[in-house]
Design a protein around this motif. Structure first.
Motif, PDB file in Angstrom:
ATOM      1  N   ALA A 172       0.822  -1.214   0.000  1.00 56.46           N
ATOM      2  CA  ALA A 172       0.000   0.000   0.000  1.00 56.46           C
ATOM      3  C   ALA A 172       0.856   1.265   0.000  1.00 56.46           C
ATOM      4  O   ALA A 172       0.543   2.238  -0.705  1.00 56.46           O
ATOM      5  CB  ALA A 172      -0.924  -0.007   1.221  1.00 56.46           C
ATOM      6  N   ALA A 173       1.933   1.260   0.778  1.00 54.41           N
ATOM      7  CA  ALA A 173       2.780   2.445   0.873  1.00 54.41           C
ATOM      8  C   ALA A 173       3.451   2.752  -0.458  1.00 54.41           C
ATOM      9  O   ALA A 173       3.473   3.917  -0.907  1.00 54.41           O
ATOM     10  CB  ALA A 173       3.833   2.260   1.964  1.00 54.41           C
ATOM     11  N   VAL A 174       3.998   1.745  -1.110  1.00 51.62           N
ATOM     12  CA  VAL A 174       4.656   1.956  -2.400  1.00 51.62           C
ATOM     13  C   VAL A 174       3.647   2.471  -3.431  1.00 51.62           C
ATOM     14  O   VAL A 174       3.962   3.355  -4.236  1.00 51.62           O
ATOM     15  CB  VAL A 174       5.329   0.658  -2.885  1.00 51.62           C
ATOM     16  N   ALA A 175       2.444   1.948  -3.402  1.00 56.56           N
ATOM     17  CA  ALA A 175       1.403   2.378  -4.345  1.00 56.56           C
ATOM     18  C   ALA A 175       1.023   3.836  -4.143  1.00 56.56           C
ATOM     19  O   ALA A 175       0.578   4.505  -5.087  1.00 56.56           O
ATOM     20  CB  ALA A 175       0.171   1.481  -4.200  1.00 56.56           C
ATOM     21  N   ASP A 176       1.197   4.352  -2.935  1.00 55.92           N
ATOM     22  CA  ASP A 176       0.819   5.739  -2.630  1.00 55.92           C
ATOM     23  C   ASP A 176       1.892   6.755  -2.993  1.00 55.92           C
ATOM     24  O   ASP A 176       1.644   7.969  -2.953  1.00 55.92           O
ATOM     25  CB  ASP A 176       0.495   5.875  -1.139  1.00 55.92           C
ATOM     26  N   ILE A 177       3.097   6.318  -3.308  1.00 47.46           N
ATOM     27  CA  ILE A 177       4.192   7.252  -3.585  1.00 47.46           C
ATOM     28  C   ILE A 177       3.953   7.983  -4.908  1.00 47.46           C
ATOM     29  O   ILE A 177       3.643   7.369  -5.927  1.00 47.46           O
ATOM     30  CB  ILE A 177       5.542   6.512  -3.639  1.00 47.46           C
ATOM     31  N   VAL A 178       4.110   9.313  -4.866  1.00 44.77           N
ATOM     32  CA  VAL A 178       4.043  10.125  -6.086  1.00 44.77           C
ATOM     33  C   VAL A 178       5.454  10.165  -6.666  1.00 44.77           C
ATOM     34  O   VAL A 178       6.295  10.955  -6.244  1.00 44.77           O
ATOM     35  CB  VAL A 178       3.533  11.551  -5.784  1.00 44.77           C
ATOM     36  N   LEU A 179       5.714   9.304  -7.632  1.00 44.52           N
ATOM     37  CA  LEU A 179       7.073   9.109  -8.119  1.00 44.52           C
ATOM     38  C   LEU A 179       7.662  10.353  -8.780  1.00 44.52           C
ATOM     39  O   LEU A 179       8.875  10.537  -8.795  1.00 44.52           O
ATOM     40  CB  LEU A 179       7.100   7.938  -9.108  1.00 44.52           C
ATOM     41  N   SER A 180       6.816  11.203  -9.323  1.00 46.29           N
ATOM     42  CA  SER A 180       7.305  12.385 -10.047  1.00 46.29           C
ATOM     43  C   SER A 180       7.662  13.551  -9.138  1.00 46.29           C
ATOM     44  O   SER A 180       8.250  14.535  -9.587  1.00 46.29           O
ATOM     45  CB  SER A 180       6.253  12.844 -11.060  1.00 46.29           C
ATOM     46  N   GLU A 181       7.308  13.453  -7.835  1.00 41.93           N
ATOM     47  CA  GLU A 181       7.531  14.583  -6.927  1.00 41.93           C
ATOM     48  C   GLU A 181       8.973  14.599  -6.421  1.00 41.93           C
ATOM     49  O   GLU A 181       9.464  13.620  -5.876  1.00 41.93           O
ATOM     50  CB  GLU A 181       6.574  14.516  -5.740  1.00 41.93           C
ATOM     51  N   GLU A 182       9.637  15.737  -6.600  1.00 43.16           N
ATOM     52  CA  GLU A 182      11.008  15.895  -6.133  1.00 43.16           C
ATOM     53  C   GLU A 182      11.034  16.810  -4.912  1.00 43.16           C
ATOM     54  O   GLU A 182      10.337  17.821  -4.873  1.00 43.16           O
ATOM     55  CB  GLU A 182      11.892  16.483  -7.235  1.00 43.16           C
ATOM     56  N   PRO A 183      11.848  16.477  -3.912  1.00 42.32           N
ATOM     57  CA  PRO A 183      11.935  17.318  -2.713  1.00 42.32           C
ATOM     58  C   PRO A 183      12.734  18.586  -2.985  1.00 42.32           C
ATOM     59  O   PRO A 183      13.525  18.640  -3.932  1.00 42.32           O
ATOM     60  CB  PRO A 183      12.678  16.420  -1.724  1.00 42.32           C
ATOM     61  N   THR A 184      12.512  19.593  -2.160  1.00 45.21           N
ATOM     62  CA  THR A 184      13.367  20.776  -2.216  1.00 45.21           C
ATOM     63  C   THR A 184      14.731  20.411  -1.633  1.00 45.21           C
ATOM     64  O   THR A 184      14.896  19.347  -1.020  1.00 45.21           O
ATOM     65  CB  THR A 184      12.763  21.931  -1.418  1.00 45.21           C
ATOM     66  N   ALA A 185      15.704  21.297  -1.802  1.00 45.97           N
ATOM     67  CA  ALA A 185      17.045  21.024  -1.283  1.00 45.97           C
ATOM     68  C   ALA A 185      17.023  20.840   0.231  1.00 45.97           C
ATOM     69  O   ALA A 185      17.677  19.946   0.773  1.00 45.97           O
ATOM     70  CB  ALA A 185      17.992  22.158  -1.673  1.00 45.97           C
ATOM     71  N   ASP A 186      16.254  21.685   0.930  1.00 43.01           N
ATOM     72  CA  ASP A 186      16.175  21.578   2.396  1.00 43.01           C
ATOM     73  C   ASP A 186      15.487  20.287   2.815  1.00 43.01           C
ATOM     74  O   ASP A 186      15.890  19.649   3.792  1.00 43.01           O
ATOM     75  CB  ASP A 186      15.435  22.784   2.976  1.00 43.01           C
ATOM     76  N   GLU A 187      14.442  19.893   2.103  1.00 37.89           N
ATOM     77  CA  GLU A 187      13.746  18.658   2.437  1.00 37.89           C
ATOM     78  C   GLU A 187      14.658  17.452   2.218  1.00 37.89           C
ATOM     79  O   GLU A 187      14.701  16.533   3.041  1.00 37.89           O
ATOM     80  CB  GLU A 187      12.478  18.527   1.574  1.00 37.89           C
ATOM     81  N   ALA A 188      15.403  17.461   1.128  1.00 42.50           N
ATOM     82  CA  ALA A 188      16.278  16.332   0.801  1.00 42.50           C
ATOM     83  C   ALA A 188      17.350  16.119   1.859  1.00 42.50           C
ATOM     84  O   ALA A 188      17.753  14.986   2.140  1.00 42.50           O
ATOM     85  CB  ALA A 188      16.919  16.549  -0.562  1.00 42.50           C
ATOM     86  N   LYS A 189      17.801  17.211   2.471  1.00 48.64           N
ATOM     87  CA  LYS A 189      18.847  17.114   3.489  1.00 48.64           C
ATOM     88  C   LYS A 189      18.381  16.347   4.729  1.00 48.64           C
ATOM     89  O   LYS A 189      19.203  15.862   5.506  1.00 48.64           O
ATOM     90  CB  LYS A 189      19.307  18.512   3.916  1.00 48.64           C
ATOM     91  N   SER A 190      17.073  16.244   4.912  1.00 45.34           N
ATOM     92  CA  SER A 190      16.535  15.619   6.125  1.00 45.34           C
ATOM     93  C   SER A 190      16.327  14.116   5.979  1.00 45.34           C
ATOM     94  O   SER A 190      15.776  13.483   6.872  1.00 45.34           O
ATOM     95  CB  SER A 190      15.206  16.286   6.514  1.00 45.34           C
ATOM     96  N   ASP A 191      16.763  13.551   4.866  1.00 47.03           N
ATOM     97  CA  ASP A 191      16.667  12.107   4.671  1.00 47.03           C
ATOM     98  C   ASP A 191      18.069  11.549   4.454  1.00 47.03           C
ATOM     99  O   ASP A 191      18.625  11.655   3.356  1.00 47.03           O
ATOM    100  CB  ASP A 191      15.789  11.791   3.460  1.00 47.03           C
ATOM    101  N   PRO A 192      18.673  10.954   5.489  1.00 46.13           N
ATOM    102  CA  PRO A 192      20.040  10.456   5.364  1.00 46.13           C
ATOM    103  C   PRO A 192      20.166   9.185   4.527  1.00 46.13           C
ATOM    104  O   PRO A 192      21.281   8.732   4.261  1.00 46.13           O
ATOM    105  CB  PRO A 192      20.445  10.178   6.825  1.00 46.13           C
ATOM    106  N   ILE A 193      19.061   8.609   4.109  1.00 45.44           N
ATOM    107  CA  ILE A 193      19.108   7.388   3.305  1.00 45.44           C
ATOM    108  C   ILE A 193      19.092   7.716   1.806  1.00 45.44           C
ATOM    109  O   ILE A 193      20.058   7.472   1.087  1.00 45.44           O
ATOM    110  CB  ILE A 193      17.941   6.446   3.628  1.00 45.44           C
ATOM    111  N   PHE A 194      18.003   8.292   1.329  1.00 45.36           N
ATOM    112  CA  PHE A 194      17.815   8.499  -0.107  1.00 45.36           C
ATOM    113  C   PHE A 194      17.560   9.958  -0.491  1.00 45.36           C
ATOM    114  O   PHE A 194      17.231  10.223  -1.646  1.00 45.36           O
ATOM    115  CB  PHE A 194      16.646   7.652  -0.617  1.00 45.36           C
ATOM    116  N   GLY A 195      17.692  10.886   0.455  1.00 38.47           N
ATOM    117  CA  GLY A 195      17.416  12.279   0.120  1.00 38.47           C
ATOM    118  C   GLY A 195      15.986  12.491  -0.332  1.00 38.47           C
ATOM    119  O   GLY A 195      15.688  13.367  -1.147  1.00 38.47           O
TER     120      GLY A 195
END
Length: 229
Positions: A172-195
């Motif tokens: 269910a979680a994978v199906a809910d992901i909006v694959l085309s959405e890119e994070p902002t630079a600040d948002e990406a910094k808060s994910d130490p795994i995949f940005g």
């Protein structure tokens, strides 16, 4: 006039007094703050996570040799297991669950399409990460309360129920992901795994689903096969 102004100002000041300047309320806390805290806690604390794997699995399989003096020699010392259960893994699952709750609470107030999509993605990522943590819990301790961290004392579920729940969550979680959405630079910094890269999180969720399915192959072959395929 001056008295009236003073009275108004005093009233405003009175309201401000009731706001703790050292505590961030839910209105300013972003869901990915909680997810980030869970990820960092689990990935960057060698005191507990890697030791539990060594004591429970490497030692039992004789992979780590004579220096691992727990299961392989029958030594009784549950200090690390106690730490892991009470102070670590439970906290990491709680924070991942909080990220999910915060994302739900924020959803109605978001207006920009990016914020809506990113919030949806963070919730999906948190669901995937929570499965990672739950899988570590149930593989080390057995039964786990699926309804944990929802405000009431939960009942524990069987390992089979937990595995079925985790597989459903990942799908269910994978199906809910909006694959085309890119994070902002600040948002990406808060994910130490995949940005917060949506495609990488989706691949992670799917690969975890495959691995969990494989773990069922010896005890629940039909379910393992259907999930893997």
């Amino acid at each position: 006039g001056a008295a009236l102004m003073g009275g108004t100002t005093s009233c405003d000041d009175f309201e401000e007094i009731n706001i703790n300047p050292s505590v961030a309320g839910e209105e300013v806390v972003k869901p990915y703050y909680a997810l980030n805290s869970s990820i960092i806690g689990a990935q960057q604390d060698p005191h507990i996570a890697e030791r539990v794997a060594v004591y429970n699995w490497s030692s039992a399989a004789r992979v780590s040799g004579s220096d691992s003096t727990y299961i392989s020699t029958g030594r009784y010392d549950d200090s690390h297991m106690n730490d892991y259960h009470n102070s670590y893994i439970s906290d990491w699952i709680k924070k991942a669950s909080l990220a999910i709750t915060l994302a739900d609470n924020k959803a109605e107030d978001l207006t920009s399409q990016h914020d809506i999509n990113f919030n949806k993605n963070v919730k999906a990522f948190a669901r995937i990460w929570r499965v990672v943590m739950i899988s570590e819990y149930t593989d080390n301790f057995g039964p786990y309360p699926i309804e944990a961290f929802q405000g009431s004392n939960p009942a524990f579920n069987s390992v089979q129920e937990v595995y079925y729940f985790m597989l459903d969550e990942l799908k269910a979680a994978v199906a809910d992901i909006v694959l085309s959405e890119e994070p902002t630079a600040d948002e990406a910094k808060s994910d130490p795994i995949f940005g917060y890269n949506a495609e990488k999180w989706a691949k992670y969720g799917n690969s975890l689903r495959l691995r969990l399915a494989m773990r069922l192959s010896e005890v629940d072959g039909a379910k393992a096969k259907s999930e893997f395929e």
